[in-house]
Design a protein around this motif. Structure first.
Motif, mmCIF file in Angstrom:
data_model
loop_
_atom_site.group_PDB
_atom_site.id
_atom_site.type_symbol
_atom_site.label_atom_id
_atom_site.label_comp_id
_atom_site.label_asym_id
_atom_site.label_seq_id
_atom_site.Cartn_x
_atom_site.Cartn_y
_atom_site.Cartn_z
ATOM 1 N N ASP A 142 42.358 52.724 25.657
ATOM 2 C CA ASP A 142 42.974 53.978 25.209
ATOM 3 C C ASP A 142 44.407 53.777 24.740
ATOM 4 O O ASP A 142 44.883 54.501 23.870
ATOM 5 N N PHE A 143 45.100 52.784 25.313
ATOM 6 C CA PHE A 143 46.531 52.653 25.053
ATOM 7 C C PHE A 143 46.937 51.188 25.124
ATOM 8 O O PHE A 143 46.395 50.435 25.923
ATOM 9 N N ILE A 144 47.880 50.803 24.285
ATOM 10 C CA ILE A 144 48.476 49.472 24.401
ATOM 11 C C ILE A 144 49.965 49.605 24.622
ATOM 12 O O ILE A 144 50.660 50.290 23.873
ATOM 13 N N GLY A 145 50.443 48.991 25.707
ATOM 14 C CA GLY A 145 51.863 48.941 25.994
ATOM 15 C C GLY A 145 52.341 47.523 25.763
ATOM 16 O O GLY A 145 52.640 47.108 24.650
ATOM 17 N N GLN A 146 52.328 46.721 26.826
ATOM 18 C CA GLN A 146 52.668 45.303 26.667
ATOM 19 C C GLN A 146 51.473 44.469 26.192
ATOM 20 O O GLN A 146 51.645 43.345 25.755
ATOM 21 N N GLY A 147 50.272 45.010 26.321
ATOM 22 C CA GLY A 147 49.091 44.296 25.848
ATOM 23 C C GLY A 147 48.452 43.371 26.862
ATOM 24 O O GLY A 147 47.486 42.668 26.545
ATOM 25 N N GLY A 148 48.961 43.368 28.096
ATOM 26 C CA GLY A 148 48.438 42.460 29.103
ATOM 27 C C GLY A 148 46.983 42.709 29.472
ATOM 28 O O GLY A 148 46.223 41.764 29.705
ATOM 29 N N THR A 149 46.580 43.980 29.534
ATOM 30 C CA THR A 149 45.190 44.279 29.883
ATOM 31 C C THR A 149 44.238 43.717 28.843
ATOM 32 O O THR A 149 43.214 43.107 29.180
ATOM 33 N N LEU A 150 44.569 43.902 27.571
ATOM 34 C CA LEU A 150 43.721 43.351 26.517
ATOM 35 C C LEU A 150 43.720 41.828 26.556
ATOM 36 O O LEU A 150 42.678 41.194 26.355
ATOM 37 N N ALA A 151 44.884 41.223 26.822
ATOM 38 C CA ALA A 151 44.963 39.763 26.913
ATOM 39 C C ALA A 151 44.066 39.237 28.029
ATOM 40 O O ALA A 151 43.372 38.222 27.871
ATOM 41 N N ASN A 152 44.050 39.934 29.164
ATOM 42 C CA ASN A 152 43.245 39.491 30.294
ATOM 43 C C ASN A 152 41.757 39.742 30.081
ATOM 44 O O ASN A 152 40.920 38.938 30.509
ATOM 45 N N LEU A 153 41.420 40.861 29.426
ATOM 46 C CA LEU A 153 40.014 41.125 29.111
ATOM 47 C C LEU A 153 39.506 40.092 28.105
ATOM 48 O O LEU A 153 38.391 39.573 28.251
#
Length: 237
Positions: A142-153
Protein backbone atom coordinates in the motif's frame (compact mmCIF):
# COMPACT_ATOMS: atom_id res chain seq x y z
CA UNK A 1 17.18 -10.86 21.63
CA UNK A 2 17.09 -9.67 18.03
CA UNK A 3 14.57 -10.90 15.48
CA UNK A 4 15.86 -13.32 12.83
CA UNK A 5 17.73 -11.47 10.11
CA UNK A 6 15.73 -10.87 6.91
CA UNK A 7 17.27 -11.90 3.61
CA UNK A 8 18.24 -9.30 1.03
CA UNK A 9 19.39 -9.92 -2.52
CA UNK A 10 21.30 -7.81 -5.04
CA UNK A 11 19.36 -5.04 -6.81
CA UNK A 12 21.01 -5.48 -10.22
CA UNK A 13 18.78 -3.51 -12.66
CA UNK A 14 15.63 -3.52 -10.49
CA UNK A 15 13.09 -1.03 -11.91
CA UNK A 16 11.56 1.88 -10.03
CA UNK A 17 8.46 1.06 -7.99
CA UNK A 18 5.24 1.95 -9.83
CA UNK A 19 3.12 4.44 -7.82
CA UNK A 20 -0.62 4.94 -8.28
CA UNK A 21 -1.73 8.00 -6.29
CA UNK A 22 -0.52 10.85 -4.10
CA UNK A 23 -0.21 10.40 -0.34
CA UNK A 24 -2.89 13.04 0.14
CA UNK A 25 -5.38 11.20 -2.06
CA UNK A 26 -4.82 7.93 -0.19
CA UNK A 27 -4.29 8.97 3.42
CA UNK A 28 -7.11 11.54 3.47
CA UNK A 29 -9.58 9.14 1.86
CA UNK A 30 -12.59 8.42 4.05
CA UNK A 31 -11.88 4.67 3.98
CA UNK A 32 -8.15 4.80 4.70
CA UNK A 33 -8.11 4.37 8.49
CA UNK A 34 -10.50 1.43 8.49
CA UNK A 35 -8.70 -0.19 5.56
CA UNK A 36 -5.38 0.10 7.37
CA UNK A 37 -6.96 -1.54 10.42
CA UNK A 38 -8.20 -4.56 8.46
CA UNK A 39 -11.61 -3.64 7.00
CA UNK A 40 -11.69 -5.41 3.64
CA UNK A 41 -14.66 -3.43 2.32
CA UNK A 42 -12.96 -0.14 3.18
CA UNK A 43 -9.77 -1.34 1.51
CA UNK A 44 -11.67 -2.27 -1.66
CA UNK A 45 -13.31 1.18 -1.74
CA UNK A 46 -9.96 2.92 -1.19
CA UNK A 47 -8.23 0.95 -3.93
CA UNK A 48 -11.10 1.41 -6.38
CA UNK A 49 -10.99 5.18 -5.88
CA UNK A 50 -7.21 5.67 -6.08
CA UNK A 51 -5.75 3.00 -8.37
CA UNK A 52 -4.31 4.49 -11.56
CA UNK A 53 -5.10 3.12 -15.03
CA UNK A 54 -1.81 4.60 -16.24
CA UNK A 55 0.09 2.75 -13.52
CA UNK A 56 -1.75 -0.48 -14.38
CA UNK A 57 -0.62 -0.02 -17.99
CA UNK A 58 2.98 0.35 -16.78
CA UNK A 59 2.64 -2.89 -14.82
CA UNK A 60 1.44 -4.74 -17.90
CA UNK A 61 4.33 -3.28 -19.89
CA UNK A 62 6.78 -4.34 -17.17
CA UNK A 63 5.57 -7.93 -17.37
CA UNK A 64 6.53 -7.89 -21.08
CA UNK A 65 3.99 -10.51 -22.06
CA UNK A 66 4.59 -12.67 -19.00
CA UNK A 67 2.12 -13.55 -16.25
CA UNK A 68 3.77 -12.79 -12.89
CA UNK A 69 2.27 -13.79 -9.57
CA UNK A 70 1.08 -10.82 -7.49
CA UNK A 71 2.62 -11.10 -4.01
CA UNK A 72 1.22 -8.65 -1.46
CA UNK A 73 2.76 -7.73 1.88
CA UNK A 74 0.20 -8.73 4.52
CA UNK A 75 1.49 -6.27 7.09
CA UNK A 76 0.50 -6.44 10.76
CA UNK A 77 -0.31 -2.99 12.13
CA UNK A 78 -0.97 -1.99 15.71
CA UNK A 79 -4.67 -1.76 14.87
CA UNK A 80 -4.96 -5.01 12.90
CA UNK A 81 -3.86 -6.64 9.66
CA UNK A 82 -3.53 -4.01 6.93
CA UNK A 83 -6.16 -4.93 4.32
CA UNK A 84 -4.95 -2.56 1.59
CA UNK A 85 -2.17 -4.65 -0.06
CA UNK A 86 -4.42 -7.67 -0.51
CA UNK A 87 -7.28 -5.56 -1.88
CA UNK A 88 -4.85 -3.90 -4.26
CA UNK A 89 -3.50 -7.26 -5.45
CA UNK A 90 -7.07 -8.48 -6.06
CA UNK A 91 -7.92 -5.36 -8.05
CA UNK A 92 -4.73 -5.62 -10.10
CA UNK A 93 -5.57 -9.25 -10.83
CA UNK A 94 -8.93 -8.12 -12.22
CA UNK A 95 -7.31 -5.47 -14.40
CA UNK A 96 -4.26 -7.40 -15.62
CA UNK A 97 -5.24 -11.06 -15.54
CA UNK A 98 -2.22 -11.81 -13.33
CA UNK A 99 -2.90 -14.38 -10.58
CA UNK A 100 -2.65 -13.50 -6.88
CA UNK A 101 -0.27 -15.49 -4.70
CA UNK A 102 -1.71 -15.69 -1.20
CA UNK A 103 0.81 -18.08 0.32
CA UNK A 104 3.52 -15.59 1.29
CA UNK A 105 2.79 -13.76 4.55
CA UNK A 106 4.55 -11.40 6.89
CA UNK A 107 5.21 -13.23 10.16
CA UNK A 108 6.10 -10.39 12.54
CA UNK A 109 4.66 -7.10 13.73
CA UNK A 110 6.79 -4.08 12.87
CA UNK A 111 4.39 -1.14 13.34
CA UNK A 112 5.99 0.98 10.63
CA UNK A 113 3.04 3.33 10.16
CA UNK A 114 4.10 6.67 11.61
CA UNK A 115 7.50 5.31 12.70
CA UNK A 116 10.76 7.17 12.16
CA UNK A 117 13.58 5.94 9.97
CA UNK A 118 15.56 4.24 12.73
CA UNK A 119 12.49 2.33 13.95
CA UNK A 120 11.93 1.13 10.38
CA UNK A 121 15.55 0.00 10.11
CA UNK A 122 15.55 -1.72 13.50
CA UNK A 123 12.23 -3.56 13.10
CA UNK A 124 12.21 -5.15 9.68
CA UNK A 125 9.53 -7.28 8.08
CA UNK A 126 10.04 -11.04 7.93
CA UNK A 127 8.23 -13.38 5.56
CA UNK A 128 7.33 -17.04 5.24
CA UNK A 129 5.32 -19.18 2.84
CA UNK A 130 5.66 -21.19 -0.33
CA UNK A 131 7.48 -19.72 -3.33
CA UNK A 132 7.19 -21.22 -6.80
CA UNK A 133 10.72 -21.72 -8.07
CA UNK A 134 11.51 -20.17 -11.44
CA UNK A 135 8.30 -18.10 -11.57
CA UNK A 136 8.08 -14.30 -11.93
CA UNK A 137 6.63 -12.26 -9.06
CA UNK A 138 5.42 -8.67 -8.84
CA UNK A 139 5.38 -7.18 -5.34
CA UNK A 140 2.31 -5.26 -4.16
CA UNK A 141 2.05 -2.98 -1.10
CA UNK A 142 0.00 0.00 0.00
CA UNK A 143 2.84 2.40 0.80
CA UNK A 144 6.56 2.85 0.29
CA UNK A 145 8.61 4.81 2.79
CA UNK A 146 12.20 3.64 3.06
CA UNK A 147 11.42 0.57 0.95
CA UNK A 148 12.73 -1.97 3.45
CA UNK A 149 9.60 -4.13 3.41
CA UNK A 150 9.74 -4.50 -0.35
CA UNK A 151 13.49 -5.19 -0.19
CA UNK A 152 12.92 -7.97 2.34
CA UNK A 153 9.96 -9.47 0.46
CA UNK A 154 12.06 -9.46 -2.71
CA UNK A 155 14.93 -11.10 -0.85
CA UNK A 156 12.70 -13.79 0.62
CA UNK A 157 11.15 -14.71 -2.74
CA UNK A 158 14.47 -14.72 -4.59
CA UNK A 159 16.16 -16.77 -1.86
CA UNK A 160 13.50 -19.43 -2.47
CA UNK A 161 14.05 -19.48 -6.24
CA UNK A 162 11.44 -16.99 -7.46
CA UNK A 163 12.21 -14.04 -9.75
CA UNK A 164 10.99 -10.59 -8.70
CA UNK A 165 10.49 -8.39 -11.77
CA UNK A 166 9.26 -5.24 -10.02
CA UNK A 167 6.95 -3.71 -7.44
CA UNK A 168 3.92 -1.45 -7.25
CA UNK A 169 2.40 0.50 -4.35
CA UNK A 170 -0.73 2.55 -3.94
CA UNK A 171 1.19 5.58 -2.70
CA UNK A 172 4.48 6.97 -1.45
CA UNK A 173 6.92 9.75 -2.19
CA UNK A 174 8.25 9.66 -5.76
CA UNK A 175 11.89 9.65 -4.59
CA UNK A 176 11.20 6.53 -2.51
CA UNK A 177 10.25 4.67 -5.68
CA UNK A 178 13.92 4.46 -6.64
CA UNK A 179 15.05 1.46 -4.61
CA UNK A 180 18.54 0.86 -5.97
CA UNK A 181 21.15 3.09 -4.29
CA UNK A 182 23.51 4.92 -6.63
CA UNK A 183 27.27 4.37 -6.57
CA UNK A 184 27.66 7.99 -5.51
CA UNK A 185 25.37 7.46 -2.51
CA UNK A 186 27.20 4.34 -1.41
CA UNK A 187 30.57 6.04 -1.75
CA UNK A 188 29.38 9.03 0.30
CA UNK A 189 27.93 6.72 2.98
CA UNK A 190 31.14 4.71 3.28
CA UNK A 191 33.35 7.78 3.32
CA UNK A 192 31.29 9.46 6.02
CA UNK A 193 30.85 6.54 8.43
CA UNK A 194 33.82 4.31 7.68
CA UNK A 195 34.38 0.59 7.31
CA UNK A 196 33.59 -0.17 10.93
CA UNK A 197 29.91 0.76 10.58
CA UNK A 198 29.45 -1.40 7.49
CA UNK A 199 31.11 -4.35 9.29
CA UNK A 200 28.68 -3.86 12.18
CA UNK A 201 25.79 -3.54 9.72
CA UNK A 202 26.66 -6.89 8.13
CA UNK A 203 26.77 -8.60 11.53
CA UNK A 204 23.47 -7.00 12.62
CA UNK A 205 21.42 -7.12 9.41
CA UNK A 206 23.16 -9.77 7.30
CA UNK A 207 24.00 -7.60 4.30
CA UNK A 208 26.37 -4.84 3.25
CA UNK A 209 25.41 -1.32 2.19
CA UNK A 210 24.94 -2.37 -1.45
CA UNK A 211 21.64 -4.03 -0.49
CA UNK A 212 20.22 -1.02 1.28
CA UNK A 213 17.45 0.83 -0.48
CA UNK A 214 18.22 4.28 -1.82
CA UNK A 215 16.11 5.90 0.92
CA UNK A 216 17.83 3.86 3.65
CA UNK A 217 21.26 4.82 2.31
CA UNK A 218 20.22 8.48 2.18
CA UNK A 219 18.90 8.36 5.75
CA UNK A 220 22.11 6.84 7.10
CA UNK A 221 24.35 9.19 5.14
CA UNK A 222 22.50 12.18 6.57
CA UNK A 223 22.98 10.97 10.15
CA UNK A 224 25.86 12.86 11.83
CA UNK A 225 28.02 9.87 12.84
CA UNK A 226 28.20 6.08 13.09
CA UNK A 227 27.74 6.04 16.87
CA UNK A 228 24.42 7.87 16.53
CA UNK A 229 23.23 5.28 14.01
CA UNK A 230 24.07 2.37 16.30
CA UNK A 231 22.58 4.06 19.37
CA UNK A 232 19.36 5.04 17.58
CA UNK A 233 18.84 1.54 16.19
CA UNK A 234 19.52 -0.02 19.60
CA UNK A 235 17.01 2.37 21.20
CA UNK A 236 14.39 1.56 18.55
CA UNK A 237 14.77 -2.16 19.20
Amino acid sequence: MNDPIPIRTSWLDFPDVILHASETAVKQHVAYTNAKAGDSDAAFQLVQDTISPEAVAKIIDLAAGGVPLLASAHAFEKTGVNAIPEAMADELAERTGFPVDGSIVQINVVGHTGANGFARLAKQALFDGDVVEGVDYLLVDDFIGQGGTLANLKGYIESKGGRVIGATVLTGKPFSAKLTPTNEQLTALRQKHGEQLETWWISRFGHDFDRLTQSEARYLERTPDALTIRDKIAAAE
